[in-house]
Structure formats: C-alpha cells, structure tokens
Enzyme design. Sequence first.
Site, short mmCIF file in Angstrom:
data_model
loop_
_atom_site.label_atom_id
_atom_site.label_comp_id
_atom_site.label_asym_id
_atom_site.label_seq_id
_atom_site.Cartn_x
_atom_site.Cartn_y
_atom_site.Cartn_z
N LYS A 177 -3.62 1.83 6.07
CA LYS A 177 -2.78 1.16 5.60
C LYS A 177 -3.03 -0.07 4.04
O LYS A 177 -2.72 0.19 3.16
CB LYS A 177 -1.90 -0.12 6.22
CG LYS A 177 -1.68 0.20 7.44
CD LYS A 177 -0.30 0.87 7.47
CE LYS A 177 0.79 1.67 8.69
NZ LYS A 177 -0.39 1.31 10.18
N SER A 232 -8.14 6.50 11.85
CA SER A 232 -7.11 5.36 11.45
C SER A 232 -7.32 3.71 11.23
O SER A 232 -7.34 3.53 10.72
CB SER A 232 -5.33 5.37 12.03
OG SER A 232 -5.33 5.71 13.08
N GLU A 265 7.84 -5.23 6.96
CA GLU A 265 7.74 -4.99 7.62
C GLU A 265 6.90 -4.36 8.76
O GLU A 265 5.65 -3.40 7.78
CB GLU A 265 8.66 -4.04 8.19
CG GLU A 265 8.55 -2.25 8.21
CD GLU A 265 7.51 -1.57 6.83
OE1 GLU A 265 8.61 -1.78 5.97
OE2 GLU A 265 6.74 -0.71 7.09
#
Length: 396
Positions: free
Chosen positions: A92, A380, A114
């Site tokens: 991210k 991830s 969010e």
Amino acid sequence: MKHEANRPDADGFYGQYGGAYVPEILYKTVDDLRQAYLPIIESADFQQEYRRLLRDYVGRPSPLYHARRMSEKYGCRLYLKREDLNHTGAHKINNSIGQILVAKRMGRRRIIAETGAGQHGVATATACALMNLPCTVYMGATDVERQQPNVERMRMLGAEVRPVHSGNKTLKDATNEAIRDWCCHPADTFYIIGSTVGPHPYPDMVARLQSVISEEIREQLAEQTGRDYPDYLLACVGGGSNAAGTFYHYIDDARVRLILAEAGGMGIHSDRTAASLQIGTDGILHGSRIKLMQTDDGQIIEPYSISAGLDYPGTGPLHCQLYASGRAQVVAVNDDEALAAAYELTRTEGIIPALESAHILGALPKLTFRPDDVVVLTVSGRGDKDMQTYLKHLKT
Ligand SMILES: *Cc1c(COP(=O)(O)O)cnc(C)c1O
C-alpha cells in the site's frame, strides 16, 4: 495477444467496466485530477522524488525470493515477491507515497482515506506525517476492533481515525463516509484511494503507482533465472492494487498466465463470501462500473471474509475486465484454506504472511504446474496485524 481493453480508454473504461460515476459536486475535482495525473506522474520532477522515496524510505526494490522448500512442495520454481518487507508492511505504501506527491503538486492541503485492514490507513498516515499534511482516515467500526494494532499506529502517526457505524461497519461503509467527506470539501481535500477502485482516473493512477512491482520482477527474474518473464503470476485481489502492480508490465504478454485469488469466505455459494468476481453482477459502486455482490433489485449484499483487506463487495474495473475476457483465471480461496496456507508458509519458509496474502498462497494447491514452470507469487503484506486471528485458529 493485444487487449486494448486492459488499458483504460479516455473515459476510464476497461471494456465495459470503469468510468467515472460521481455526484455533480465532485465532477470538477475528479476532472481536475483526470487532467493532471498523467503529466504529473510522467514528469521528471515527480519521478525523481518518487523513485528516491521508494528506494530510501520504502526500502525498494523488494526482494524476489526463491522459496526452495515451497517449490519442492508444489513442483515448480516458486518465487515470492516480498512486498511484506516494505516500510509499514505491505504494498500500500507505494501508492500512498505516489498519491501524496500528486496531491502536493495539485496544491491540496488536506488528506482523507478509507481503510479496511488498516494497511492503507497506516500507509497514508505515514505519508502524511512525512509530508506534514493533516490526515483523516475512515474505518468501519468492525475493522477498528479487529485491526487494533493498525488503529494504534495511525493514531501514533498523528492521523485522526473516524470509526464508521453504518452497514456492515467494514470497508464499503468506510468508503461511503470518505466520499461524503470529499463532497463537503472538494476544493482543498485530496482523497487517497487505497486500491484500483473508484472513479477514473483512480484505477489507472493506482495501477501505475504499483507497477514498480512488475518492473522489478522483470529485472529480478532476468537476473535470477536468465529470462525476464515468468510462466505464472499470482496475486490476491481485494480491490486489485497488488495484483495490478504485479501484472502491469505483463498484462498483454500471452506467455504469462495470470492467476487471481479472491476471498471465498465460508464458500462462494454460502451467504458469507466476498468472491465478487465469480458471484457478482454488473453495477455501479463508489464511482465505477464493476462486478459487485448485489441483490436482483440492486441492494449491496454485505461481503464477508476472515481478512479485513478483502472484505469488499466489488473488485476494480481492470480485474473485472481480466476476468470477463478470460485473460486472468480467478480462484476463490476460503477462510480455512487461507489459514492453512498461512501456517504452511510460516513453517516452511519462516515468513508470516498477511491474511490477504494467505489467500493467494491458498491457491497453490488448486493449480498444477510443471517442474520447470517459473511461478511468481506476490506476498502483498506481512502478518503482524493478523497474529490474534492466527493464534486463535492455531491447532498445532
Ligand atoms: C489491502 C491489502 C490487500 C488487498 O488490496 P488490493 O488492492 O487488492 O491489493 C491485499 N494484501 C494486503 C496485505 C493488503 O493490505
């Protein structure tokens, strides 16, 4: 194979998916971004700052690790792309850093986001601390509870975490609330969306910012295997950003098979699932036309997954297109299969994956490989935030 639809057209459509369905009040804000994002991202000034931060702050390139014991188990040459080793623990951060640099260049002074698992919230709060911008993060109240360590990190970083009590109190509801905030402050606020979802240009912008993953895979494979493409690329899919980054430079390369794992929950035919590609139907959510879990009269069906990062009723437009065209194969991995896969990676390679990443690991037993196949699987994120869940279900 050349699939034009794997890149968005001028209106942000990947085939029939995508577009920018936004309320009137956001029209100008979204259009300003549409006009600004490519010139900014492609500028030498942006690239220089972005690349420097990815290297010195995020810790890129992330390693491509040949997992020998797992390779033996699955009868292939398995390489793990280690996004779990990035600063803040997941992919991210690549996107949050990129978008905050875009926001700065557009003169926006306030950041909202969010978050589901809290990884995007932490990444954005981190980028805001670094750039000295105020940060408000919307998070479903259920997720606030099950992802406490990330809530604490966001607060430590100076972000305001606003729990959302509507709906299922998870990611969809947090996104609704963030959009509501954005509508109230369209002029000064930049909404950093955490995945390849939302109105155009977000899916494309996020895919480009994550494309550093496949750029590195290409170089690292060439170095380690003498060939710059794999036979398989594997990634889990929530909104689609780590998968988009993993696939980006190979998306039209027919030599490479693309595999996505979505969250089966308790089973895709149960009423507790988040497998929106396989059971979803076309509709509009959060600004774009996608496959989503909805009733015949268009009410959203509340998604369910053990993993907060995959607990979303839709999937981004690129992945809807990849699925619809058959370019990507999609497998559902259920909660129990993901848990088993997480324990397996931990005990086989000494790597504790995020629950989201465990879903793509859980796809390995469902696939058949030849011994020479080069398989690249993106891990991830790391499992620190999921330790409570893992220990609760641990049997041995
Ligand atoms: C958020 C998250 C995901 C799912 O989001 P995508 O946009 O589909 O990548 C997957 N893995 C981890 C570790 C995450 O934090």
